[in-house]
Design an enzyme around this catalytic site. Sequence first.
Site, short mmCIF file in Angstrom:
data_model
loop_
_atom_site.label_atom_id
_atom_site.label_comp_id
_atom_site.label_asym_id
_atom_site.label_seq_id
_atom_site.Cartn_x
_atom_site.Cartn_y
_atom_site.Cartn_z
N TYR A 133 34.71 -13.54 -13.45
CA TYR A 133 34.28 -15.03 -14.07
C TYR A 133 34.82 -16.29 -12.98
O TYR A 133 35.76 -16.56 -12.80
CB TYR A 133 34.95 -15.40 -15.31
N HIS A 152 35.68 -3.24 -16.72
CA HIS A 152 34.50 -4.30 -16.79
C HIS A 152 33.15 -3.76 -16.32
O HIS A 152 33.28 -3.38 -14.96
CB HIS A 152 34.94 -5.59 -15.72
#
Length: 306
Positions: free
Chosen positions: A47, A130
């Site tokens: 992010y 992830h």
Amino acid sequence: MNDVADIVLGGAAYAGLFRAVDEEAAQAGIAAAWDAGIRAFDTAPHYGAGSSEERLGRFLRSRPRSEYTVSTKVGRLLYADPSAPDGVDDFYGAPKRARRRDYSAVGVRRSLEDSLERLGLDRIDLLLIHDPDDHQEQALAEALPELERMRAAGIVAGIGVGVNDAEVALRFVRETGIDHVLIAGRYTLLDRRAEAELLPECARRDVRVLVAGVLNSGILADPWRSATFDYRPAQRHIVERAQAMARICAKYDVALRAAALQFARRNPAVGATVIGAGTAVEVADTIAMLNTTVPEDLWHELDRYS
């Protein structure tokens, strides 16, 4: 204080997902979540190429460590890259860093060390693999055992996987000893793919489920202004379904986004909802929507379009 014990603040929006967010606005957004009573935060190196972790860390530095929980992720390592273009993976205003996939045991250890440094913390509560979709074999053979060692050593309290694909999540639940799943976009008013097998399997195995992406990247916030579904332009039939749901909600004087934000909370297999608010205004609106009363009759009508 609002009832937000089952709400987690996601870290993508205040790190510039879809549009740049400056430091002041990001800090104000996190502060608004804190003031609303939210004490769980989910972030990732991906992010904003690390800016999400850095911004969250700057905010949490003055808060007692015992009062909040933080989850972050492994699978992408960051490297300084002066030539990195803006807008990679739809993150804007990010630092000049490149991402490199790495699901090895060594990569997992380095990822955690780097995340702790960016966050300014000495431990992480929950560590998730992830997006291992195209790297499942390495993630299962190398990343997952390393996470299990970390959990056994008390370095992290919980381990799991964070994905957009219900089938990938289901494989990890069935083949490993993870205790958490973060599933994004697959348990929403428009997409219930997690409902058939993943959620029941997690319930049977006592795996805590965090549901993210409940607005399906924008379309369930306002299907007349945002026709983005799964981070790309929505197909016409999806737009029409979302607009039909919005019209049904309007009959009950309820905003579609209120129903969308509350949808996952109704399932006992879901432990928490991750919200994607990135600014103080968005946080305030999200809290208001979470506190909106949604009549049972409205849920029944929405079920016909799901």
